[in-house]
Design a protein around this motif. Structure first.
Motif, PDB file in Angstrom:
ATOM      1  N   SER A 285      24.548  -1.264   2.134  1.00 30.19           N
ATOM      2  CA  SER A 285      24.788  -1.490   0.706  1.00 30.19           C
ATOM      3  C   SER A 285      24.721  -2.949   0.281  1.00 30.19           C
ATOM      4  O   SER A 285      24.655  -3.243  -0.913  1.00 30.19           O
ATOM      5  CB  SER A 285      26.167  -0.917   0.330  1.00 30.19           C
ATOM      6  N   ALA A 286      24.734  -3.870   1.246  1.00 27.98           N
ATOM      7  CA  ALA A 286      24.701  -5.294   0.912  1.00 27.98           C
ATOM      8  C   ALA A 286      23.280  -5.843   0.814  1.00 27.98           C
ATOM      9  O   ALA A 286      23.069  -6.967   0.339  1.00 27.98           O
ATOM     10  CB  ALA A 286      25.493  -6.101   1.943  1.00 27.98           C
ATOM     11  N   ASP A 287      22.302  -5.066   1.242  1.00 24.86           N
ATOM     12  CA  ASP A 287      20.917  -5.553   1.316  1.00 24.86           C
ATOM     13  C   ASP A 287      20.407  -6.105  -0.009  1.00 24.86           C
ATOM     14  O   ASP A 287      19.775  -7.167  -0.060  1.00 24.86           O
ATOM     15  CB  ASP A 287      19.977  -4.433   1.776  1.00 24.86           C
ATOM     16  N   SER A 288      20.675  -5.389  -1.089  1.00 24.46           N
ATOM     17  CA  SER A 288      20.158  -5.786  -2.396  1.00 24.46           C
ATOM     18  C   SER A 288      20.695  -7.146  -2.823  1.00 24.46           C
ATOM     19  O   SER A 288      19.947  -7.996  -3.325  1.00 24.46           O
ATOM     20  CB  SER A 288      20.510  -4.726  -3.446  1.00 24.46           C
ATOM     21  N   GLN A 289      22.008  -7.368  -2.614  1.00 21.81           N
ATOM     22  CA  GLN A 289      22.612  -8.636  -3.004  1.00 21.81           C
ATOM     23  C   GLN A 289      22.096  -9.788  -2.147  1.00 21.81           C
ATOM     24  O   GLN A 289      21.863 -10.895  -2.636  1.00 21.81           O
ATOM     25  CB  GLN A 289      24.133  -8.556  -2.893  1.00 21.81           C
ATOM     26  N   VAL A 290      21.890  -9.530  -0.869  1.00 20.74           N
ATOM     27  CA  VAL A 290      21.319 -10.542   0.022  1.00 20.74           C
ATOM     28  C   VAL A 290      19.925 -10.924  -0.455  1.00 20.74           C
ATOM     29  O   VAL A 290      19.561 -12.110  -0.494  1.00 20.74           O
ATOM     30  CB  VAL A 290      21.269 -10.033   1.480  1.00 20.74           C
ATOM     31  N   THR A 291      19.143  -9.937  -0.844  1.00 15.58           N
ATOM     32  CA  THR A 291      17.791 -10.196  -1.348  1.00 15.58           C
ATOM     33  C   THR A 291      17.836 -11.070  -2.602  1.00 15.58           C
ATOM     34  O   THR A 291      17.048 -12.015  -2.741  1.00 15.58           O
ATOM     35  CB  THR A 291      17.068  -8.865  -1.662  1.00 15.58           C
ATOM     36  N   THR A 292      18.744 -10.756  -3.497  1.00 14.13           N
ATOM     37  CA  THR A 292      18.896 -11.564  -4.718  1.00 14.13           C
ATOM     38  C   THR A 292      19.219 -13.009  -4.374  1.00 14.13           C
ATOM     39  O   THR A 292      18.592 -13.944  -4.900  1.00 14.13           O
ATOM     40  CB  THR A 292      20.014 -10.988  -5.610  1.00 14.13           C
ATOM     41  N   PHE A 293      20.187 -13.218  -3.497  1.00 15.21           N
ATOM     42  CA  PHE A 293      20.578 -14.581  -3.131  1.00 15.21           C
ATOM     43  C   PHE A 293      19.459 -15.309  -2.375  1.00 15.21           C
ATOM     44  O   PHE A 293      19.326 -16.523  -2.466  1.00 15.21           O
ATOM     45  CB  PHE A 293      21.849 -14.561  -2.276  1.00 15.21           C
ATOM     46  N   SER A 294      18.661 -14.569  -1.622  1.00 12.36           N
ATOM     47  CA  SER A 294      17.579 -15.196  -0.845  1.00 12.36           C
ATOM     48  C   SER A 294      16.462 -15.719  -1.745  1.00 12.36           C
ATOM     49  O   SER A 294      15.751 -16.652  -1.380  1.00 12.36           O
ATOM     50  CB  SER A 294      17.005 -14.198   0.167  1.00 12.36           C
ATOM     51  N   THR A 295      16.326 -15.131  -2.912  1.00 11.99           N
ATOM     52  CA  THR A 295      15.246 -15.539  -3.821  1.00 11.99           C
ATOM     53  C   THR A 295      15.741 -16.350  -5.012  1.00 11.99           C
ATOM     54  O   THR A 295      14.940 -16.911  -5.752  1.00 11.99           O
ATOM     55  CB  THR A 295      14.502 -14.298  -4.359  1.00 11.99           C
ATOM     56  N   ASN A 296      17.058 -16.405  -5.192  1.00  5.83           N
ATOM     57  CA  ASN A 296      17.616 -17.088  -6.359  1.00  5.83           C
ATOM     58  C   ASN A 296      18.843 -17.914  -5.944  1.00  5.83           C
ATOM     59  O   ASN A 296      19.954 -17.412  -5.914  1.00  5.83           O
ATOM     60  CB  ASN A 296      17.997 -16.059  -7.434  1.00  5.83           C
ATOM     61  N   GLN A 297      18.608 -19.175  -5.618  1.00  4.85           N
ATOM     62  CA  GLN A 297      19.701 -20.035  -5.159  1.00  4.85           C
ATOM     63  C   GLN A 297      20.750 -20.249  -6.247  1.00  4.85           C
ATOM     64  O   GLN A 297      21.951 -20.329  -5.953  1.00  4.85           O
ATOM     65  CB  GLN A 297      19.155 -21.385  -4.690  1.00  4.85           C
ATOM     66  N   ASN A 298      20.322 -20.326  -7.482  1.00  6.43           N
ATOM     67  CA  ASN A 298      21.284 -20.510  -8.582  1.00  6.43           C
ATOM     68  C   ASN A 298      22.241 -19.326  -8.698  1.00  6.43           C
ATOM     69  O   ASN A 298      23.427 -19.499  -9.002  1.00  6.43           O
ATOM     70  CB  ASN A 298      20.549 -20.719  -9.904  1.00  6.43           C
ATOM     71  N   ALA A 299      21.715 -18.116  -8.456  1.00  7.69           N
ATOM     72  CA  ALA A 299      22.572 -16.924  -8.486  1.00  7.69           C
ATOM     73  C   ALA A 299      23.615 -17.010  -7.373  1.00  7.69           C
ATOM     74  O   ALA A 299      24.797 -16.692  -7.584  1.00  7.69           O
ATOM     75  CB  ALA A 299      21.732 -15.665  -8.331  1.00  7.69           C
ATOM     76  N   PHE A 300      23.184 -17.444  -6.191  1.00  8.06           N
ATOM     77  CA  PHE A 300      24.119 -17.617  -5.080  1.00  8.06           C
ATOM     78  C   PHE A 300      25.179 -18.663  -5.412  1.00  8.06           C
ATOM     79  O   PHE A 300      26.382 -18.423  -5.248  1.00  8.06           O
ATOM     80  CB  PHE A 300      23.356 -18.015  -3.813  1.00  8.06           C
ATOM     81  N   PHE A 301      24.748 -19.808  -5.911  1.00  9.12           N
ATOM     82  CA  PHE A 301      25.691 -20.882  -6.239  1.00  9.12           C
ATOM     83  C   PHE A 301      26.725 -20.415  -7.273  1.00  9.12           C
ATOM     84  O   PHE A 301      27.913 -20.686  -7.148  1.00  9.12           O
ATOM     85  CB  PHE A 301      24.950 -22.107  -6.766  1.00  9.12           C
ATOM     86  N   GLY A 302      26.257 -19.706  -8.283  1.00  5.79           N
ATOM     87  CA  GLY A 302      27.161 -19.229  -9.330  1.00  5.79           C
ATOM     88  C   GLY A 302      28.192 -18.254  -8.805  1.00  5.79           C
ATOM     89  O   GLY A 302      29.378 -18.349  -9.111  1.00  5.79           O
ATOM     90  N   ASP A 303      27.739 -17.307  -7.982  1.00  2.95           N
ATOM     91  CA  ASP A 303      28.656 -16.305  -7.439  1.00  2.95           C
ATOM     92  C   ASP A 303      29.561 -16.893  -6.355  1.00  2.95           C
ATOM     93  O   ASP A 303      30.710 -16.488  -6.201  1.00  2.95           O
ATOM     94  CB  ASP A 303      27.874 -15.110  -6.890  1.00  2.95           C
ATOM     95  N   PHE A 304      29.037 -17.871  -5.616  1.00  2.51           N
ATOM     96  CA  PHE A 304      29.848 -18.518  -4.581  1.00  2.51           C
ATOM     97  C   PHE A 304      30.999 -19.301  -5.204  1.00  2.51           C
ATOM     98  O   PHE A 304      32.148 -19.176  -4.776  1.00  2.51           O
ATOM     99  CB  PHE A 304      28.984 -19.455  -3.732  1.00  2.51           C
ATOM    100  N   THR A 305      30.711 -20.081  -6.231  1.00  7.02           N
ATOM    101  CA  THR A 305      31.770 -20.882  -6.859  1.00  7.02           C
ATOM    102  C   THR A 305      32.826 -19.989  -7.512  1.00  7.02           C
ATOM    103  O   THR A 305      34.021 -20.259  -7.412  1.00  7.02           O
ATOM    104  CB  THR A 305      31.193 -21.860  -7.888  1.00  7.02           C
ATOM    105  N   ALA A 306      32.383 -18.908  -8.146  1.00  7.14           N
ATOM    106  CA  ALA A 306      33.334 -17.974  -8.762  1.00  7.14           C
ATOM    107  C   ALA A 306      34.224 -17.342  -7.696  1.00  7.14           C
ATOM    108  O   ALA A 306      35.440 -17.182  -7.886  1.00  7.14           O
ATOM    109  CB  ALA A 306      32.587 -16.889  -9.537  1.00  7.14           C
ATOM    110  N   ALA A 307      33.633 -16.996  -6.554  1.00  2.00           N
ATOM    111  CA  ALA A 307      34.390 -16.381  -5.469  1.00  2.00           C
ATOM    112  C   ALA A 307      35.353 -17.374  -4.825  1.00  2.00           C
ATOM    113  O   ALA A 307      36.451 -17.003  -4.394  1.00  2.00           O
ATOM    114  CB  ALA A 307      33.441 -15.809  -4.419  1.00  2.00           C
ATOM    115  N   MET A 308      34.961 -18.639  -4.766  1.00  2.00           N
ATOM    116  CA  MET A 308      35.842 -19.661  -4.197  1.00  2.00           C
ATOM    117  C   MET A 308      37.091 -19.857  -5.067  1.00  2.00           C
ATOM    118  O   MET A 308      38.203 -20.006  -4.550  1.00  2.00           O
ATOM    119  CB  MET A 308      35.103 -20.985  -4.042  1.00  2.00           C
TER     120      MET A 308
END
Length: 332
Positions: A285-308
């Motif tokens: 179930s995590a595959d889709s989110q990993v794919t999103t983060f692998s192609t969109n660094q800004n999406a990862f940064f945004g979700d990482f900071t919110a999670a922190m």
């Protein structure tokens, strides 16, 4: 005349009660919003220790300049602290003849590091303002500053945590997910802390920096099939099937000291170093989110900071609870 007087008295009494009620209501609202009652604030030290943030930033910058790996170590300290009875600085407490802390718990022993760097930061903050800034808050700020120093995103750190006087070795063993975790176990472990699956996947991206010991990934490279064979072979020279337990390999072999989204790109190529890493991209179930983060660094940064920010708010001690330690290694 009597009726008129009674009406006037009743009216005055009603006004008095209204004023008392309004005063009580306002006081209650202020109480609920106050950082002393569980609410953290980004401006907590603005008046009591205005140099706190700049002092910590400079100390982290110096620590990372001396050793790039220290950025990952400071970030990990905050994570391992928050997962054990909340973000309370408990991980920093040393063992004593009468007290067993969290440093010797299985997830931390011979693994978690950076305590000397925290001591240095704390001493510099104490010189700027004595007895004001907690060790728990120092960990939260140092985690953010470490990520920024290695090229990652920034975020507003909420402050006002106080330090616990105790620690729990058993809770550390129970709550910190081991590198052998399945996807279901990871989701459950983070869920127990009030963190979503998306938070878990984003926070796992912290493995874009730092290193791991051979003992933590040996089984993955020798016994498992969900790993790139050439990648596994390249790791075996430094991680033999027996011995070399403490030999290190970067969690992200491509950019070990740069905070980016390469971790997720690696997972899509089956180059996750730990079993728990590759579980995030293994037909689940995590595959889709990993794919999103692998192609969109800004999406990862945004979700990482919110999670922190969310992780940093796990069960903080505030107000009169706990204390502000003078020495992060021992209660006052």
């Amino acid at each position: 005349m009597s009726n008129s007087l009674n009406l006037k008295q009743a009216k005055n009494l009603n006004i008095a009660f209204t004023k008392i009620f309004l005063s009580y209501s306002i006081a209650l609202v202020i109480l609920c919003l106050s950082p002393a009652n569980g609410q953290l604030s980004s401006t907590f030290y603005d008046k009591t220790c205005p140099k706190a943030m700049s002092t910590i930033k400079a100390a982290v910058k110096q620590a990372v300049a001396m050793e790039k790996r220290m950025g990952a170590s400071l970030l990990r300290l905050h994570f391992h602290d928050c997962f054990v009875n909340g973000c309370d600085g408990s991980i920093l407490l040393d063992d004593t003849p009468n007290f067993t802390g969290e440093k010797t718990a299985v997830p931390n022993n011979n693994s978690v590091r950076g305590f000397d760097a925290v001591d240095t930061i704390k001493s510099q903050v104490e010189a700027a303002c004595t007895g004001i800034v907690s060790c728990a808050d120092i960990l939260a700020i140092a985690a953010r500053d470490s990520v920024v120093e290695l090229g990652g995103p920034t975020w507003t750190v909420q402050l006002g945590r106080r330090d616990s006087r105790t620690a729990s070795r058993s809770a550390a063993n129970r709550n910190i997910p081991p590198p052998t975790s399945s996807l279901a176990a990871l989701i459950s472990s983070y869920g127990n802390q009030g963190l979503s699956t998306k938070d878990m996947i984003a926070l796992s991206g912290a493995h874009t920096i730092g290193q791991a010991r051979c003992t933590n990934f040996r089984a993955h490279i020798y016994n498992e099939t969900n790993i790139n064979s050439a990648f596994a072979t390249s790791l075996k020279a430094n991680c033999p099937s027996t011995g070399g337990d403490n030999n290190l390999s970067p969690l992200d072999v491509q950019s070990a000291t740069v905070f980016d989204n390469q971790y997720y790109i690696n997972l899509k190529s089956q180059k996750g170093l730990l079993h728990s890493d590759q579980q995030l991209f293994n037909g689940g179930s995590a595959d889709s989110q990993v794919t999103t983060f692998s192609t969109n660094q800004n999406a990862f940064f945004g979700d990482f900071t919110a999670a922190m920010v969310k992780m940093g708010s796990i069960k903080p001690l505030t107000g009169s609870k706990g204390e502000v330690r003078k020495n992060c290694r021992k209660p006052n």
